[in-house]
Design a protein around this motif. Structure first.
Motif, short mmCIF file in Angstrom:
data_model
loop_
_atom_site.label_atom_id
_atom_site.label_comp_id
_atom_site.label_asym_id
_atom_site.label_seq_id
_atom_site.Cartn_x
_atom_site.Cartn_y
_atom_site.Cartn_z
N LEU A 149 29.94 3.09 -47.96
CA LEU A 149 29.55 1.68 -47.90
C LEU A 149 28.48 1.51 -46.82
CD1 LEU A 149 29.93 -1.25 -48.80
CD2 LEU A 149 31.74 -1.46 -47.09
N ARG A 150 27.35 0.98 -47.24
CA ARG A 150 26.22 0.79 -46.33
C ARG A 150 25.74 -0.66 -46.43
NH1 ARG A 150 22.27 4.75 -48.07
NH2 ARG A 150 20.98 3.21 -49.13
N VAL A 151 25.61 -1.32 -45.31
CA VAL A 151 25.18 -2.71 -45.28
C VAL A 151 23.68 -2.75 -44.99
CG1 VAL A 151 25.48 -4.96 -44.19
CG2 VAL A 151 27.45 -3.44 -44.49
N GLU A 152 22.90 -3.21 -45.95
CA GLU A 152 21.45 -3.22 -45.81
C GLU A 152 21.02 -4.59 -45.28
OE1 GLU A 152 20.03 -1.77 -49.60
OE2 GLU A 152 20.47 0.30 -49.00
N ASP A 153 21.07 -4.71 -43.96
CA ASP A 153 20.87 -6.00 -43.29
C ASP A 153 19.58 -6.06 -42.49
OD1 ASP A 153 21.68 -4.14 -41.44
OD2 ASP A 153 23.17 -5.41 -40.47
N LEU A 205 39.29 -6.24 -54.81
CA LEU A 205 39.13 -5.52 -56.07
C LEU A 205 39.79 -4.14 -56.03
CD1 LEU A 205 35.40 -6.35 -56.89
CD2 LEU A 205 37.39 -7.07 -58.23
N GLY A 206 40.09 -3.67 -54.82
CA GLY A 206 40.69 -2.34 -54.69
C GLY A 206 39.66 -1.23 -54.55
N LEU A 207 38.40 -1.60 -54.29
CA LEU A 207 37.33 -0.60 -54.17
C LEU A 207 37.19 -0.19 -52.71
CD1 LEU A 207 34.71 -2.24 -56.58
CD2 LEU A 207 36.63 -0.73 -57.11
N LYS A 208 38.13 0.57 -52.24
CA LYS A 208 38.15 0.99 -50.84
C LYS A 208 37.15 2.12 -50.63
CE LYS A 208 39.46 0.96 -46.61
NZ LYS A 208 38.98 -0.13 -45.75
N TRP A 209 36.36 1.97 -49.59
CA TRP A 209 35.32 2.96 -49.29
C TRP A 209 35.88 4.07 -48.40
CZ3 TRP A 209 35.49 -2.18 -48.25
CH2 TRP A 209 35.72 -2.57 -46.93
N ASP A 210 35.22 5.23 -48.46
CA ASP A 210 35.65 6.40 -47.68
C ASP A 210 34.90 6.51 -46.36
OD1 ASP A 210 37.37 7.50 -49.80
OD2 ASP A 210 35.48 7.80 -50.86
N GLU A 211 33.67 6.04 -46.32
CA GLU A 211 32.86 6.11 -45.11
C GLU A 211 32.12 4.80 -44.93
OE1 GLU A 211 30.26 9.49 -45.24
OE2 GLU A 211 31.84 10.85 -45.91
N GLY A 212 31.95 4.38 -43.67
CA GLY A 212 31.25 3.15 -43.39
C GLY A 212 32.23 2.05 -42.99
N PRO A 213 31.74 0.80 -42.93
CA PRO A 213 30.38 0.42 -43.30
C PRO A 213 29.34 0.81 -42.25
CG PRO A 213 31.61 -1.50 -42.53
CD PRO A 213 32.58 -0.37 -42.57
N PHE A 214 28.22 1.34 -42.72
CA PHE A 214 27.08 1.66 -41.86
C PHE A 214 26.08 0.52 -41.97
CE2 PHE A 214 28.72 5.79 -43.42
CZ PHE A 214 29.12 6.33 -42.21
N ARG A 215 25.65 -0.01 -40.84
CA ARG A 215 24.70 -1.13 -40.85
C ARG A 215 23.31 -0.64 -40.49
NH1 ARG A 215 29.29 -2.76 -38.22
NH2 ARG A 215 30.55 -4.28 -39.38
N GLN A 216 22.35 -0.95 -41.33
CA GLN A 216 20.98 -0.52 -41.06
C GLN A 216 20.45 -1.14 -39.78
OE1 GLN A 216 18.88 -1.42 -44.73
NE2 GLN A 216 19.27 0.64 -45.52
N SER A 217 20.93 -2.33 -39.44
CA SER A 217 20.47 -2.99 -38.22
C SER A 217 20.86 -2.21 -36.97
CB SER A 217 21.05 -4.40 -38.14
OG SER A 217 22.47 -4.37 -38.12
N GLU A 218 21.81 -1.28 -37.10
CA GLU A 218 22.26 -0.49 -35.95
C GLU A 218 21.68 0.92 -35.96
OE1 GLU A 218 26.48 -0.65 -36.39
OE2 GLU A 218 26.62 -2.80 -35.92
N ARG A 219 20.72 1.17 -36.87
CA ARG A 219 20.17 2.52 -37.02
C ARG A 219 18.66 2.55 -36.75
NH1 ARG A 219 23.19 6.03 -39.98
NH2 ARG A 219 21.45 6.80 -41.26
N GLY A 220 18.20 1.58 -35.96
CA GLY A 220 16.77 1.45 -35.71
C GLY A 220 16.12 2.69 -35.13
N GLU A 221 16.79 3.35 -34.18
CA GLU A 221 16.20 4.53 -33.55
C GLU A 221 16.01 5.66 -34.55
OE1 GLU A 221 14.93 4.78 -30.50
OE2 GLU A 221 15.34 2.62 -30.43
N ILE A 222 16.91 5.76 -35.50
CA ILE A 222 16.79 6.80 -36.52
C ILE A 222 15.53 6.58 -37.34
CG2 ILE A 222 17.82 7.71 -38.65
CD1 ILE A 222 20.56 7.09 -37.43
N TYR A 223 15.28 5.33 -37.74
CA TYR A 223 14.11 5.04 -38.56
C TYR A 223 12.81 5.28 -37.79
CZ TYR A 223 17.84 2.69 -41.13
OH TYR A 223 19.02 2.40 -41.78
N LYS A 224 12.81 4.91 -36.51
CA LYS A 224 11.61 5.13 -35.70
C LYS A 224 11.32 6.63 -35.56
CE LYS A 224 12.01 0.83 -33.07
NZ LYS A 224 12.28 0.22 -31.74
N GLU A 225 12.38 7.39 -35.41
CA GLU A 225 12.22 8.84 -35.29
C GLU A 225 11.63 9.42 -36.58
OE1 GLU A 225 15.15 12.73 -35.01
OE2 GLU A 225 15.77 10.86 -34.04
N MET A 226 12.07 8.89 -37.72
CA MET A 226 11.56 9.37 -38.99
C MET A 226 10.10 8.97 -39.21
SD MET A 226 13.67 11.29 -40.50
CE MET A 226 15.39 11.76 -40.54
#
Length: 585
Positions: free
Chosen positions: A126-130, A151-172
């Motif tokens: 689960l990834r939150v594109e915010d 709905l019963g759609l339980k995720w295995d990983e996340g939620p990961f928020r793009q707003s918290e991954r800024g340094e990763i994007y700058k590095e890329m």
């Protein structure tokens, strides 16, 4: 192909040597051999994921050097390595928290979730594109997550928020600039708008003109040192044709240079753009298949270009068709409820939503319409997803929901309808709730129908019903109807008819026994007995079972709730049909 992919292949090549050597090494582990064989730092970085995949190659309980060795043939070894290199399914659902979870998003999440659940090691991320800061809210995010859980759609990983991954994007971005795949652009908004209008006037595609693509590096350096505002743009390769094998739509190709200008990766504010974040996250999260809505198909070109420039192999793609209303227009609020929250509030079951949503674009090739969730997981494949638009049919959803309601045990259904009864001001004590559940279960389409069904059973609209054409046909064509009504009144007042009781388990068989005796006494049977009796005792021509309605009335009376008592009903029958005065209480 990028360096990462070449390194991956190199590690797999070493793995092949290791696996082939197992027959000679005997007790020596092929994983240990692989570990000792990888010396290059660049290969070592790619070693871990491959080793994890290679761990799937060894079959439990089989000695590597034994006679039943799975690697006895080179062909068999190659097949196993190829399967392991593919790795487990990793899919993702990536909502933007700008509103509620709607039907289309719920279907996308469901298809991804089912793909992950088909495999023991499948993962649903689960990834939150915010990154749309102006529109994204934490309230919307919490609403979407709550709907997924309902709905019963339980995720295995996340939620990961793009707003918290800024340094990763700058590095890329820095990585792309260093490799010559991106560059800083100092064009102002006014310059860009002027260039756009000029292109439109010439009848050309209004794409970026590449003004800063090949500028003297010294000029760029000076502007950067001066702190001038700038974006970072991706350098679209000249002559590049991007082709994907979409698992729903088939082969899709784009002429990159003809379709796109050099597009922005990082805004002047430092905020990365949507397509860049998606490509980076899909790569770093190891997404194997991207299943999403058709509207994202055009984004795929940018994302594949970015992935290749970063040295990653693009995932597989599957773009789902639109969901239309019954007027064949894109589903929207004007078609009624479209968000999961609305369906929940109206009394739809999660299992019904899962069942129905799965059929919006997928069919296993049979006439089956009702599935358990486990059955859906087992049978679902992307190969059976159709590319033509699906039509959302509310009546069909209600029918599916009614079937799911009928599958429930009373102990499962009672707590589900209880809140709806409470909100309508009806009793919810154990006895009343039990009878209400039994009575409503076979008649509800949605849980919200329960209060209406219950209130109708407590009422006694005899006078209004007698004015209907159906009722008039029943009693006006029956010369003995007054005599039958008198017999019913006599049995009620004499006690021959069992007094209504909230103990339905005892009352229902007693009532049926009395009905049989009444039929013998009056010479009636079948519809000639049951239809007049229903009209007299309930005041309606149709509805739930008569003893259930009378038992519900008894339970309601115990709860001091407004109900037309049997005594009041008897008085009205006497006054209407027997021409005798009602007995005083």
């Amino acid at each position: 192909m990028g360096g990462s992919s070449r390194n991956h292949r190199a590690v797999l090549a070493v793995a092949c040597i290791a696996a082939a050597s197992m027959a000679f090494i005997g007790s020596r582990s092929y994983v240990s051999f692989l570990s000792s064989s990888v010396r290059s730092p660049s290969l070592a970085r790619n070693q871990a994921p491959v080793m994890r995949r290679l761990s799937l190659l060894r079959r439990p309980g089989v000695s590597p050097a034994g006679p039943c060795n799975a690697y006895a043939s080179v062909a068999g070894m190659r097949r196993r390595i190829a399967a392991a290199a593919e790795g487990p399914v990793r899919v993702r659902f990536a909502p933007s928290p700008t509103g509620s979870l709607h039907v289309g998003g719920a279907r996308t999440a469901l298809y991804n979730w089912m793909m992950a659940r088909k495999e023991d090691e499948g993962k649903f991320v689960l990834r939150v594109e915010d990154t749309d800061v102006a529109r994204s809210t934490r309230e919307s995010e919490e609403s979407v997550l709550a709907d997924l859980e309902w709905l019963g759609l339980k995720w295995d990983e996340g939620p990961f928020r793009q707003s918290e991954r800024g340094e990763i994007y700058k590095e890329m971005v820095e990585k792309l600039v260093a490799s010559g795949h991106a560059y800083p652009c100092f064009s102002t908004e006014e310059e860009l708008e002027a260039a756009k209008q000029a292109a439109i006037e010439k009848g050309e595609n209004p794409k970026y003109d590449g003004k800063w693509r090949d500028v003297d590096p010294e000029v760029v350096k000076q502007k950067l040192e001066n702190g001038e505002p700038h974006t970072y743009r991706f350098k679209v390769p000249k002559g590049e044709v991007v082709t994907i094998q979409d698992k729903v739509r088939g082969t899709v190709s784009w002429d990159a240079e003809a379709t796109l200008g050099d597009f922005i990766l990082l805004r002047s504010t430092g905020i990365p753009v949507y397509n860049f974040c998606v490509a980076v996250d899909d790569a770093l999260m190891g997404i194997s298949t991207v299943v999403r809505a058709e509207e994202h198909l055009t984004n795929t070109l940018r994302q594949v270009l970015i992935l290749k420039a970063l040295g990653y192999t693009p995932p597989e793609y599957a773009h789902l068709s639109l969901i239309l209303g019954q007027d064949k227009q894109k589903l929207s609020k004007r078609h009624g409820a479209t968000s999961v929250t609305q369906f929940k509030e109206e009394g739809f079951l999660p299992s019904a939503m899962i069942n129905y949503l799965s059929l919006l674009g997928w069919n296993e090739g049979t006439e089956q319409e009702i599935y358990s969730t486990d059955d859906l997981i087992d049978k679902f494949t992307l190969e059976r997803v159709i590319k033509s638009p699906a039509v959302f049919d509310m009546d069909k959803l209600k029918w599916v929901n009614s079937q799911k309601i009928r599958e429930l045990e009373e102990k499962e259904l009672s707590p589900l309808i209880k809140p709806f009864l409470e909100s309508a001001g009806l009793p919810t004590d154990e006895g009343f709730l039990s009878i209400a559940t039994k009575m409503a279960q076979q008649r509800m389409e949605v849980l919200a129908d329960a209060p209406t069904i219950v209130k109708d059973a407590l009422a006694y609209p005899l006078s209004a019903t007698l004015e209907t054409k159906e009722a008039k046909k029943l009693y006006e064509s029956d010369d003995d109807f007054p005599a039958f009504a008198a017999a019913v009144v006599d049995d009620i007042e004499s006690g021959a008819m069992p007094a209504p009781s909230a103990d339905l388990g005892t009352y229902e068989p007693d009532f049926k026994k009395w009905t049989k005796a009444l039929g013998k006494k009056t010479g009636r049977k079948g519809k000639g007995l049951f239809m007049p009796l229903r009209l007299l005792l309930t005041g309606r021509m149709q509805g739930p079972e008569v003893p259930q309605q009378l038992a519900l009335g008894a339970a309601a009376a115990q709860a001091s709730s407004g109900v037309v008592s049997l005594e009041a009903r008897t008085a009205q029958i006497r006054e209407t049909f027997t021409k005798e005065p009602a007995h005083s209480a």
